[in-house]
Design a protein around this motif. Structure first.
Motif, PDB file in Angstrom:
ATOM      1  N   LEU A   1      -3.064  -1.915   7.674  1.00 13.58           N
ATOM      2  CA  LEU A   1      -2.571  -0.789   7.081  1.00 13.58           C
ATOM      3  C   LEU A   1      -2.654   0.357   8.356  1.00 13.58           C
ATOM      4  O   LEU A   1      -2.024   1.665   8.134  1.00 13.58           O
ATOM      5  CB  LEU A   1      -3.253   0.160   5.986  1.00 13.58           C
ATOM      6  N   SER A   2      -3.378   0.397   9.254  1.00 16.13           N
ATOM      7  CA  SER A   2      -3.506   1.271  10.187  1.00 16.13           C
ATOM      8  C   SER A   2      -2.392   1.344  11.413  1.00 16.13           C
ATOM      9  O   SER A   2      -2.144   2.568  11.681  1.00 16.13           O
ATOM     10  CB  SER A   2      -4.953   1.163  10.992  1.00 16.13           C
TER      11      SER A   2
ATOM     12  N   PHE B   1       0.753  -1.264   0.215  1.00 13.40           N
ATOM     13  CA  PHE B   1       0.048  -0.066  -0.161  1.00 13.40           C
ATOM     14  C   PHE B   1       0.742   1.158  -0.028  1.00 13.40           C
ATOM     15  O   PHE B   1       0.553   2.278  -0.539  1.00 13.40           O
ATOM     16  CB  PHE B   1      -0.895  -0.068   1.170  1.00 13.40           C
TER      17      PHE B   1
ATOM     18  N   ASP C   1      -7.229  -2.534   8.785  1.00  6.39           N
ATOM     19  CA  ASP C   1      -6.334  -2.767  10.301  1.00  6.39           C
ATOM     20  C   ASP C   1      -4.946  -3.081   9.961  1.00  6.39           C
ATOM     21  O   ASP C   1      -4.021  -2.536  10.804  1.00  6.39           O
ATOM     22  CB  ASP C   1      -6.844  -4.153  10.667  1.00  6.39           C
TER      23      ASP C   1
ATOM     24  N   LEU D   1      -9.959   3.071   0.233  1.00  4.64           N
ATOM     25  CA  LEU D   1      -8.872   3.200   1.419  1.00  4.64           C
ATOM     26  C   LEU D   1      -7.637   4.010   1.106  1.00  4.64           C
ATOM     27  O   LEU D   1      -7.139   4.812   2.140  1.00  4.64           O
ATOM     28  CB  LEU D   1      -8.464   1.645   1.421  1.00  4.64           C
ATOM     29  N   LEU D   2      -7.135   3.959  -0.017  1.00  4.21           N
ATOM     30  CA  LEU D   2      -6.173   4.631  -0.475  1.00  4.21           C
ATOM     31  C   LEU D   2      -6.341   6.337  -0.364  1.00  4.21           C
ATOM     32  O   LEU D   2      -5.705   7.086   0.443  1.00  4.21           O
ATOM     33  CB  LEU D   2      -5.498   4.603  -2.104  1.00  4.21           C
TER      34      LEU D   2
ATOM     35  N   LEU E   1      -7.955  -5.387   6.070  1.00  3.32           N
ATOM     36  CA  LEU E   1      -7.038  -4.858   5.305  1.00  3.32           C
ATOM     37  C   LEU E   1      -6.561  -3.538   5.738  1.00  3.32           C
ATOM     38  O   LEU E   1      -5.483  -3.013   5.913  1.00  3.32           O
ATOM     39  CB  LEU E   1      -7.522  -4.635   3.631  1.00  3.32           C
TER      40      LEU E   1
ATOM     41  N   LYS F   1      -6.579   6.859   3.720  1.00  2.27           N
ATOM     42  CA  LYS F   1      -5.215   6.791   4.137  1.00  2.27           C
ATOM     43  C   LYS F   1      -4.484   8.071   3.888  1.00  2.27           C
ATOM     44  O   LYS F   1      -3.451   8.774   4.701  1.00  2.27           O
ATOM     45  CB  LYS F   1      -4.686   5.636   4.118  1.00  2.27           C
ATOM     46  N   THR F   2      -4.479   8.679   2.961  1.00  2.52           N
ATOM     47  CA  THR F   2      -3.542   9.811   2.089  1.00  2.52           C
ATOM     48  C   THR F   2      -4.077  11.191   2.549  1.00  2.52           C
ATOM     49  O   THR F   2      -3.377  11.883   2.860  1.00  2.52           O
ATOM     50  CB  THR F   2      -3.475   9.451   0.572  1.00  2.52           C
ATOM     51  N   PHE F   3      -5.466  11.214   2.497  1.00  2.50           N
ATOM     52  CA  PHE F   3      -5.935  12.619   2.622  1.00  2.50           C
ATOM     53  C   PHE F   3      -6.523  12.899   4.041  1.00  2.50           C
ATOM     54  O   PHE F   3      -7.383  13.738   4.069  1.00  2.50           O
ATOM     55  CB  PHE F   3      -7.221  12.791   1.559  1.00  2.50           C
TER      56      PHE F   3
ATOM     57  N   ILE G   1     -10.646  -0.314  -2.564  1.00  4.90           N
ATOM     58  CA  ILE G   1      -9.122   0.121  -2.298  1.00  4.90           C
ATOM     59  C   ILE G   1      -8.646   1.299  -2.611  1.00  4.90           C
ATOM     60  O   ILE G   1      -8.032   2.033  -2.102  1.00  4.90           O
ATOM     61  CB  ILE G   1      -8.085  -0.930  -3.372  1.00  4.90           C
TER      62      ILE G   1
ATOM     63  N   GLN H   1       1.030   4.514  -2.106  1.00  4.77           N
ATOM     64  CA  GLN H   1       0.629   5.716  -1.407  1.00  4.77           C
ATOM     65  C   GLN H   1       1.537   6.848  -1.572  1.00  4.77           C
ATOM     66  O   GLN H   1       1.284   7.967  -1.476  1.00  4.77           O
ATOM     67  CB  GLN H   1       0.264   5.433  -0.068  1.00  4.77           C
TER      68      GLN H   1
END
Lengths: 277, 171
Positions: free
Chosen positions: B70-71, A47, B68, B18-19, B66, B22-24, B15, A51
């Protein structure tokens, strides 16, 4: 059997939910498991690659804020650098003075210059030491570079010193190299010169003049200035231009020399002078 | 073919969301509490409400897992909350998909995301000095409300299928 099957089919959604929740809870209670860590590392790695490409977009939004923060930091750091430079210079200056004080062998009182005039005919400096510090009139004022002047007035906590750039200043000096005596004076405009030196005297640019033992105010041997120009004043005497060794423009700290003239000598010379008259 | 295409489409959208999430997240965060809308849960609720409890909860579980991974926080926490939210969305699955239309979708999103957020934050803040009412007001309610507001986009920009239907109806 069919009934059981039908019952299970009827609650299949809840069964699946229960299974999924049990799995979730199992994950929740095995967070430190090695396999879980590995899976996490793989997921984050994959990811993260994607990212990283997108990460520049929110950065654009952050730029203004970041810019402002960096400007503020810049100002603060510039200030700190400036203060540190100032502290470093002060440190160098004071260390030099301290070394000088320890090696000079003279009784010295260190003083800060609280006021000074450099553009008048009779220039002086005001020091933050006075009679309470055993500073009295006629005491020489020096720095690690050389002679600065002498005390002409005192109060309890302050004193005023006449510096070399003062028309009233007269100092008996001698050439360090050729031992020729003269009198150092200031013309009241720009030049400090040594007078009363015969035309045939051996004085060349670069020679250093020091205080003479003929002086009853200054201890002998204190450097005063360097010769920069040698000319003729008239048919009998030279005109020697001297640059003082002390840089008065940047001068901040000085020492007052606790030098007391020899009273017996002073009295004898005075009696002789008045007897001649 | 159509079924497989639907799954693939859902996975890709999840996906992508999620991106984005996580990004913004920093840009979208509100206040010092870091309240942010949950794009992913909107999609999961949509899937749950359209395809039913089972599909919803499976998507919810896998997506949560997924998320989790990444978090960097507890693994399994998002899995539980997303599974429950998407499963509950299955209750809004009707023949005429009325809960996927207009403002009823906002009700669906609020109700399901509230349940999901409740589970998530309640477990998340266990063992901390933050009290239950604080968790409820500061985190659960605000996050759910913010997510519901963001889901207005779905209401403002109607689905392609709905537009197509209206055209066919007129024809």
């Amino acid at each position: 059997m069919t009934r059981i099957g039908q019952f299970i089919l009827g609650i299949k959604e809840y069964l699946i939910l229960t299974v999924l929740l049990i799995f979730s809870l199992a994950f929740l209670f095995s967070n430190d498991n090695t396999q879980i860590r590995f899976l996490r590392a793989v997921a984050v790695g994959m990811f993260g690659t994607v990212q990283s490409g997108l990460s520049s977009i929110p950065n654009v939004f952050d730029l203004q804020q970041e810019n402002k923060m960096l400007r503020e930091n810049n100002i603060r750091l510039s200030n700190e650098v400036s203060n540190l430079k100032e502290a470093k210079l002060e440190n160098i200056r004071l260390t030099k003075l301290l070394n000088f004080k320890e090696t000079s062998g003279l009784g010295l009182v260190s003083a800060n210059i609280v006021n000074k005039s450099l553009i008048q005919t009779r220039n002086t400096i005001t020091l933050n030491v006075g009679e309470n510090d055993s500073v009295f009139v006629n005491m020489p004022v020096i720095t690690d570079a050389g002679l600065a002047g002498r005390i002409v007035s005192t109060s309890r906590n302050y004193s005023i010193a006449q510096i070399l750039f003062n028309k009233d200043m007269r100092i008996t000096v001698k050439s360090q190299r050729s031992r020729i005596d003269g009198i150092l004076t200031y013309d009241g405009v720009s030049a400090v010169s040594v007078i009363n030196i015969q035309k045939n005297a051996d004085i060349v640019p670069g020679d250093v003049f020091i205080t003479s033992e003929y002086s009853n105010i200054y201890p002998s041997g204190i450097p005063v200035g360097t010769v920069v120009d040698v000319g003729n004043l008239d048919n009998l005497f030279k005109k020697i231009i001297v640059v003082p060794l002390v840089d008065f423009a940047s001068l901040e700290n000085v020492f007052v020399v606790k030098y007391v003239p020899n009273k017996e000598r002073y009295a004898l010379e005075k009696t002789f002078q008045s007897g001649k008259k | 073919m159509n079924f497989k295409y639907g799954i693939l489409k859902n996975i890709l959208v999840i996906i992508f969301l999620l991106l984005i999430q996580k990004t913004f997240i920093k840009i979208l965060s509100l206040s010092s509490l870091n309240i942010s809308p949950d794009f992913v849960i909107i999609m999961l609720i949509y899937i749950g409400a359209r395809e039913g409890k089972i599909t919803g909860s499976v998507y919810g579980f896998l997506t949560g897992l997924l998320a989790d991974f990444l978090s960097g926080t507890f693994i399994g926490l998002s899995a539980i909350s997303y599974t429950i939210a998407a499963f509950l969305a299955g209750f809004f699955n009707t023949e005429n998909e009325k809960f996927l239309t207009k403002y009823l979708f906002l009700v669906t999103v609020f109700a399901c995301s509230f349940a999901g957020n409740f589970i998530y934050f309640w477990i998340y803040f266990q063992g901390t000095p933050i009290t239950f009412p604080e968790v409820l007001v500061k985190y659960v309610l605000t996050s759910s409300a913010y997510t519901t507001i963001v889901s207005l986009v779905y209401v403002i920009f109607p689905r392609k299928r709905r537009i197509e239907r209206s055209f066919l109806g007129e024809a």
